[in-house]
Design a protein around this motif. Structure first.
Motif, mmCIF file in Angstrom:
data_model
loop_
_atom_site.group_PDB
_atom_site.id
_atom_site.type_symbol
_atom_site.label_atom_id
_atom_site.label_comp_id
_atom_site.label_asym_id
_atom_site.label_seq_id
_atom_site.Cartn_x
_atom_site.Cartn_y
_atom_site.Cartn_z
ATOM 1 N N ASN A 37 1.153 -0.633 -0.533
ATOM 2 C CA ASN A 37 -0.182 -0.503 0.052
ATOM 3 C C ASN A 37 0.433 1.247 0.270
ATOM 4 N N ARG A 38 2.184 1.417 -0.322
ATOM 5 C CA ARG A 38 2.511 1.838 -0.063
ATOM 6 C C ARG A 38 2.788 3.517 -1.513
ATOM 7 N N VAL A 43 -4.987 4.846 4.214
ATOM 8 C CA VAL A 43 -5.473 4.165 4.351
ATOM 9 C C VAL A 43 -6.404 3.804 4.709
ATOM 10 N N PRO A 54 0.025 5.721 4.225
ATOM 11 C CA PRO A 54 0.645 4.340 4.619
ATOM 12 C C PRO A 54 1.112 4.714 5.404
ATOM 13 N N MET A 281 -5.466 -3.478 5.604
ATOM 14 C CA MET A 281 -4.874 -3.129 6.341
ATOM 15 C C MET A 281 -5.041 -3.561 8.151
#
Length: 303
Positions: A37-38, A43, A54, A281
């Motif tokens: 998820n970079r 998020v 993130p 997440m």
């Protein structure tokens, strides 16, 4: 000899390491810096961290681990792993270093493989996404598209109605059945089976899907079916079993029980790499905690 080596420092790996650190177990976390998820702006759906970047989550998680002297964070990539005859684990890093541990948690994340469509990759994690529960709120009430075929496309399009009443299923040349078209029509969802030439819009925003015949469909965001695959052969090398992707779930996942145990003594897995359901997440944090706790219990028992 460490008590545990954790491969991966995403949400699952950091969570597992925190649990092990608090159990006073010597833990080495190896971070290749490839968190899935970079590229996302925020998020979504993680209690206490909802709608935060993130990168901030990962930075804060790493900072929390520094409070525990038994935990070491190291940048690097594990290229090979083996379970020794005595039941311990040895890993080799890309720089040639070798580390040993009594247990191991695999949390390397997965590779997301999506259709190779011009304009898709540069919008991935923003206007183009794979999880409506993670990104749906941010694109609410826009005209939304779903890029998929068959039953999974119909399911995704009908589900997306919670966030917008303007939904179109795009099959990119694939054909729907009469029954699938009827389901979409009853649900108030449109569809278009024409091939798409490009996704267009300024920067990472999405303006329209441009079809091969030159026509355009206005879109504010696009849900894309992706298939998730293991990033390395580590799980197989160590004797773990994997689930094969199917049409609906599309995840090549390490097979684990409710506590992240792989069936190989001392080997655990967590996060995207070990979930056969759409990842998130929140789920990664939970699975990392469980795997870390299971490893700590096993270490305390001495087997």
């Amino acid at each position: 000899m460490k008590d545990c080596v954790v491969v991966g420092a995403g949400a699952a790996g950091l969570s597992a390491a925190l649990t092990l650190g608090r159990a006073r177990r010597s833990t080495l976390v190896i971070d290749a810096g490839r968190q899935s998820n970079r590229v996302a702006a925020k998020v979504g759906g993680l209690l206490g961290r909802d709608r935060r970047p993130p990168a901030l989550f990962h930075a804060e998680g790493r900072a929390e681990l520094l409070a525990y002297p038994s935990v070491e964070l190291r940048s690097g990539e594990v290229t090979h792993g083996v379970r020794e005859d005595d039941g311990t684990f040895a890993v080799t890093l890309a720089d040639g270093r070798r580390e040993r541990a009594r247990s191991m948690v695999l949390a390397p994340g997965t590779d997301y493989r999506h259709p190779q469509l011009p304009g898709l990759s540069e919008r991935w994690g923003n206007a183009v996404f794979h999880c409506p529960f993670c990104h749906g709120w941010e694109v609410s009430d826009r005209p939304l598209g779903v890029l998929a075929t068959g039953a999974v496309g119909v399911h995704g399009a009908l589900n997306l109605r919670a966030w917008s009443d303007r939904i179109t299923l795009l099959t990119n040349g694939g054909e729907l059945t009469d029954e699938q078209r009827e389901r979409l029509a009853v649900g108030g969802v449109g569809w278009d089976e024409r091939p798409i030439s490009v996704l267009d819009g300024p920067g990472t925003d999405l303006r329209a899907a441009v079809f091969a015949d030159g026509d355009e469909l206005a879109l504010g965001a696009l849900l894309v079916k992706s298939t998730l695959y293991q990033r390395s052969s580590l799980a197989r090398d160590l004797g773990a079993s994997l689930n094969e992707p199917d049409e609906m779930l599309s995840v090549e996942a390490i097979t684990v029980d409710a506590m992240g145990r792989t069936g190989v003594p001392g080997l655990y897995a967590a996060g995207d790499a070990a979930t056969a359901v759409p990842p998130s997440m929140a789920a990664a944090v939970a699975s990392g905690y469980l795997a870390g706790a299971a490893a700590a219990v096993q270490l305390a028992a001495g087997y």
